[in-house]
Design a protein around this motif. Structure first.
Motif, PDB file in Angstrom:
ATOM      1  N   GLN A  44       0.815  -1.204   0.000  1.00  0.00           N
ATOM      2  CA  GLN A  44       0.000   0.000   0.000  1.00  0.00           C
ATOM      3  C   GLN A  44       0.857   1.265   0.000  1.00  0.00           C
ATOM      4  O   GLN A  44       0.557   2.228  -0.705  1.00  0.00           O
ATOM      5  CB  GLN A  44      -0.942   0.000   1.213  1.00  0.00           C
ATOM      6  N   LYS A  47       2.361   1.841  -3.479  1.00  0.00           N
ATOM      7  CA  LYS A  47       1.368   2.332  -4.436  1.00  0.00           C
ATOM      8  C   LYS A  47       1.057   3.805  -4.178  1.00  0.00           C
ATOM      9  O   LYS A  47       0.952   4.616  -5.119  1.00  0.00           O
ATOM     10  CB  LYS A  47       0.091   1.495  -4.343  1.00  0.00           C
ATOM     11  N   LYS A  48       0.911   4.170  -2.899  1.00  0.00           N
ATOM     12  CA  LYS A  48       0.595   5.558  -2.559  1.00  0.00           C
ATOM     13  C   LYS A  48       1.715   6.505  -2.979  1.00  0.00           C
ATOM     14  O   LYS A  48       1.459   7.574  -3.540  1.00  0.00           O
ATOM     15  CB  LYS A  48       0.343   5.666  -1.052  1.00  0.00           C
ATOM     16  N   ALA A  50       3.866   6.013  -5.333  1.00  0.00           N
ATOM     17  CA  ALA A  50       3.935   6.063  -6.792  1.00  0.00           C
ATOM     18  C   ALA A  50       2.916   7.035  -7.368  1.00  0.00           C
ATOM     19  O   ALA A  50       3.192   7.741  -8.349  1.00  0.00           O
ATOM     20  CB  ALA A  50       3.719   4.665  -7.367  1.00  0.00           C
ATOM     21  N   THR A  51       1.733   7.104  -6.766  1.00  0.00           N
ATOM     22  CA  THR A  51       0.671   7.951  -7.308  1.00  0.00           C
ATOM     23  C   THR A  51       0.704   9.376  -6.753  1.00  0.00           C
ATOM     24  O   THR A  51       0.370  10.330  -7.446  1.00  0.00           O
ATOM     25  CB  THR A  51      -0.710   7.330  -7.012  1.00  0.00           C
ATOM     26  N   GLU A  52       1.138   9.532  -5.508  1.00  0.00           N
ATOM     27  CA  GLU A  52       1.108  10.843  -4.864  1.00  0.00           C
ATOM     28  C   GLU A  52       2.470  11.525  -4.811  1.00  0.00           C
ATOM     29  O   GLU A  52       2.564  12.706  -4.474  1.00  0.00           O
ATOM     30  CB  GLU A  52       0.548  10.714  -3.446  1.00  0.00           C
ATOM     31  N   GLY A  53       3.544  10.797  -5.133  1.00  0.00           N
ATOM     32  CA  GLY A  53       4.879  11.366  -5.082  1.00  0.00           C
ATOM     33  C   GLY A  53       5.466  11.343  -3.683  1.00  0.00           C
ATOM     34  O   GLY A  53       4.807  10.955  -2.714  1.00  0.00           O
TER      35      GLY A  53
END
Length: 263
Positions: A44, A47-48, A50-53
């Protein structure tokens, strides 16, 4: 190159008609298992990020020693520390463009608030700066190391700290000076003085001075800590600096038993 590598897969190099057999195992197995565990337990978080920087609060400048990995000693999650490591946690502003770029990116783009300069007792680079240099002529490997640790040799030669003075006097007249013992007080003191010198170099860098003089750029603080490789403890050597007129946030790490001389 051929498709994804796995155990027993062929590696085909462009321009070659034959391939080399690659077997994954031995020392690589521990890395493979470690990565597998990391992906399974931090799915998790990965993934976070990767998407939020990334939005780290800390920039870590440490030693390249394999025993002092910043993620390991803080048990830190991914995204916590923006990091750079070098031999003996040195920063030489006119020579070290990599660390300068990391400082610039960390404070100007990632907006880190705290820069942590962390050395460690038993540092091989500091010990090498106390020991006699290898006999000439030097090969390229020796030149690279000896030139890099020269600032620590200067600190060792010029310091008035009693423990370092005592070590210099004990080594005076020796035809060959060996690396000091782990618990040698002069060795430990020089580790601390080297951290202090790096804190000073970072704080005096134009990138950091701009932040100190312009509050609109965001607050930035520089701290000097030391790691004990024998017990895993981190201690504050008491040389933190920050913007003029601002109280420096205090870390919960205890102070060293005998504080390094103030900057």
């Amino acid at each position: 190159m051929a498709g994804p590598l796995g155990r027993g897969k062929d590696l085909r190099i462009i321009g070659k008609s034959t391939s080399a057999k690659i077997t994954v195992g031995g020392g690589f197995e521990s890395l493979f298992q470690g990565n597998t565990h990391f992906r399974q337990t931090k799915r998790q978080e990965i993934k976070k990020l990767a998407t939020e920087g990334q939005h780290p609060e800390f920039l870590f400048l440490g030693c390249a020693d394999s025993r002092v990995s910043e993620g390991t000693i803080f048990n830190a999650d991914p995204g916590t520390l923006f990091a750079e490591r070098s031999i003996a946690n040195l920063y030489q502003p006119k020579r070290d463009l990599t660390t300068k770029a990391i400082l610039a990116y960390g404070v100007n783009h990632l907006k880190v608030k705290h820069i942590i300069v962390m050395g460690h007792y038993g540092c091989g680079g500091v010990g090498a700066a106390i020991a006699s240099p290898p006999k000439a002529p030097w090969d390229e490997s020796t030149k690279a190391i000896q030139r890099w640790i020269m600032p620590i040799r200067r600190v060792y030669a010029e310091s008035t700290r009693p423990e370092i003075v005592a070590l210099r006097n004990a080594n005076k007249g020796k035809s060959v000076v060996p690396s000091p013992k782990l618990q040698d007080p002069g060795f430990r003191a020089l580790v601390e003085e080297n951290i202090k010198n790096t804190v000073k170099n970072v704080a005096n860098d134009e990138i950091i001075k701009q932040h100190f003089s312009n509050p609109s750029l965001g607050e930035i603080y520089v701290h000097g800590w030391v790691y004990d490789i024998e017990n895993g403890e981190i201690r504050d050597i008491g040389v933190s600096v920050g913007p003029p007129g601002k109280a420096i946030p205090q870390a919960p790490f205890p102070a060293v038993a005998k504080l390094a001389a103030k900057m």
